[in-house]
Design an enzyme around this catalytic site. Structure first.
Site, PDB file in Angstrom:
ATOM      1  N   CYS A 175      29.538 -34.547 -48.293  1.00 62.00           N
ATOM      2  CA  CYS A 175      29.027 -33.344 -48.516  1.00 62.00           C
ATOM      3  C   CYS A 175      29.031 -32.597 -47.151  1.00 62.00           C
ATOM      4  CB  CYS A 175      27.733 -33.345 -48.980  1.00 62.00           C
ATOM      5  SG  CYS A 175      27.145 -31.766 -50.038  1.00 62.00           S
TER       6      CYS A 175
ATOM      7  N   HIS B 116      28.067 -37.128 -53.987  1.00 62.94           N
ATOM      8  CA  HIS B 116      27.055 -37.908 -53.409  1.00 62.94           C
ATOM      9  C   HIS B 116      26.965 -39.235 -54.491  1.00 62.94           C
ATOM     10  CE1 HIS B 116      25.047 -35.482 -50.418  1.00 62.94           C
ATOM     11  NE2 HIS B 116      25.269 -34.420 -51.078  1.00 62.94           N
TER      12      HIS B 116
END
Length: 317
Positions: free
Chosen positions: A159, A256
Site C-alpha cells: 500500500c 493488505h
C-alpha cells in the site's frame, strides 16, 4: 482503588465490579488485596486472570506493540526487517510472518540502521506517505534499502510502502498533508497521485510470482500509473495491481493481508531460502489461540455473575 477515587459520582454509578488481568505469580498472595479493594470500593471482583503467554501470537491491538525492539521467530531464520515509520498503518500485515517458524521479524527503530543480514525489507502502509518518505530519508533507510538490493535482497512494499517505491508521490489536494510532490525511492517505474475516492474492499487475487491465491483488503487513496504496471504483482481476475522490478527483487501492491495466505507465504519464503517449508497455518493458529484464550477466561472469570450483571444493566426499568 485510586482510579475509583478519581471518578465522578455518575461514573462510579456505572460500575458493577472489576477483573484483574495479566496476573503473574502466586494468586494466594493477592487474596488480601481483594478484601481491601472491596472495602474501599464496595465492588466485587469477577475474577483474577493469570498471564496467558500465547496471546503474544495474536495480532497486535495497536502500534504501541511496535515500540518493543524484541524480535520474533528463531535464530538462523529468514530475516525480515521493517522500518518503523512514524505514521505506520495496517501493521498486522506483519503478524503472519512473525508467527512463521524459521522467520525473524525485526522492527527497525528510528536511529538504527536496517540490518545488513536482512533477507527481506518490508515497507508497510502509512497514514501519510509523503511525510513517512521524508522520515525514511532522514533516517538514512533509503541508502540502506538500496544497499540491501545490491546485496541481492528482496524489498516488498504494501500500500503506502508500494507508493514509496515508485518514482514520485503527489498530493495536489493536500489529502494527507501539505500539497506537493515527493520524490520516491525510484525502485519501481510507477508514479502515484493521491486523489479521488478512497478504495475500501475485500479482494482475492493470484500472485504472479508464485501462482498462489491471496486474499485481503484494499484500503488506500490514490491512483498509480506508469510503465512498471506492465509487470504486475497481482491479478484480480483480469484487473492487475502492483508492480515487480525487472530483476524480481522489488515488488509492491495495494493488497493488505496477503501474507496470511499460507500457500503464498510458503511459496514466497521458499524463493528466499531454498528448502524452506512454511510450518504455520496462520488463520488456523489464530483461531486455536482464541479458543484457548476463551477457555482460559472461562476458567478464571465468574461468567455467570458477570452475565447476570450485564443482563440486569441492559434491562430497562
Amino acid at each position: 482503588v485510586g482510579t475509583h477515587a478519581l471518578l465522578t459520582d455518575s461514573e462510579r454509578g456505572l460500575l458493577r465490579g472489576y477483573i484483574v488481568n495479566k496476573f503473574r505469580g502466586d494468586q494466594r498472595l493477592f487474596d488480601p488485596a481483594l478484601d481491601i479493594i472491596r472495602d474501599r470500593t464496595a465492588m466485587p471482583c469477577f475474577g483474577v486472570v493469570p498471564w496467558f503467554e500465547s496471546a503474544r501470537l495474536l495480532p497486535a491491538e495497536d502500534a504501541m506493540a511496535l515500540e518493543r525492539p524484541a524480535e520474533t521467530g528463531l535464530s538462523g531464520a529468514i530475516h525480515v526487517a521493517v522500518p518503523r515509520l512514524a505514521r505506520i498503518s495496517n501493521f498486522d500485515d506483519l503478524d503472519p510472518l512473525g508467527a512463521e517458524p524459521g522467520v525473524t521479524v525485526t522492527i527497525v527503530q528510528p536511529g538504527d540502521p536496517i540490518p545488513g543480514d536482512a533477507d527481506i525489507v518490508l515497507l508497510p502502509g502509512s497514514k501519510a506517505v509523503r511525510a513517512d518518505l521524508a522520515v525514511l530519508r532522514a533516517e538514512g533507510w533509503d541508502i540502506d534499502i538500496r544497499a540491501h538490493v545490491r546485496r541481492g535482497g528482496i524489498v516488498v512494499g504494501l500500500c503506502g510502502g508500494y507508493q514509496m517505491l515508485g518514482n514520485s508521490v503527489a498530493d495536489p489536494e493536500g489529502i494527507e498533508g501539505p500539497t506537493g510532490t515527493s520524490e520516491g525511492l525510484g525502485m519501481l517505474d510507477v508514479d502515484t497521485v493521491l486523489a479521488g475516492n478512497k478504495t475500501l474492499s475485500e479482494a482475492e487475487a493470484i500472485e504472479a510470482g508464485t501462482g498462489a491465491t491471496v486474499r485481503g483488503y484494499e484500503m488506500h487513496m490514490g491512483v498509480t500509473t506508469g510503465p512498471g504496471l506492465a509487470r504486475p504483482m497481482l491479478d484480480f481476475g483480469g484487473r492487475m495491481d502492483g508492480a515487480v522490478s525487472p530483476d524480481g527483487r522489488v515488488m509492491g501492491c495495494y493488497l493488505h493481508g496477503l501474507f496470511a495466505a499460507d500457500e503464498f507465504r510458503a511459496a514466497f519464503l521458499s524463493r528466499i531460502r531454498s528448502g524452506h517449508v512454511a510450518g504455520a497455518a496462520y488463520d488456523s493458529q489464530v483461531e486455536t489461540i482464541l479458543d484457548r484464550l476463551a477457555a482460559h477466561l472461562e476458567a478464571h472469570v465468574d461468567l455467570d455473575r458477570l452475565l447476570a450483571v450485564s443482563s440486569a444493566a441492559s434491562t430497562p426499568e
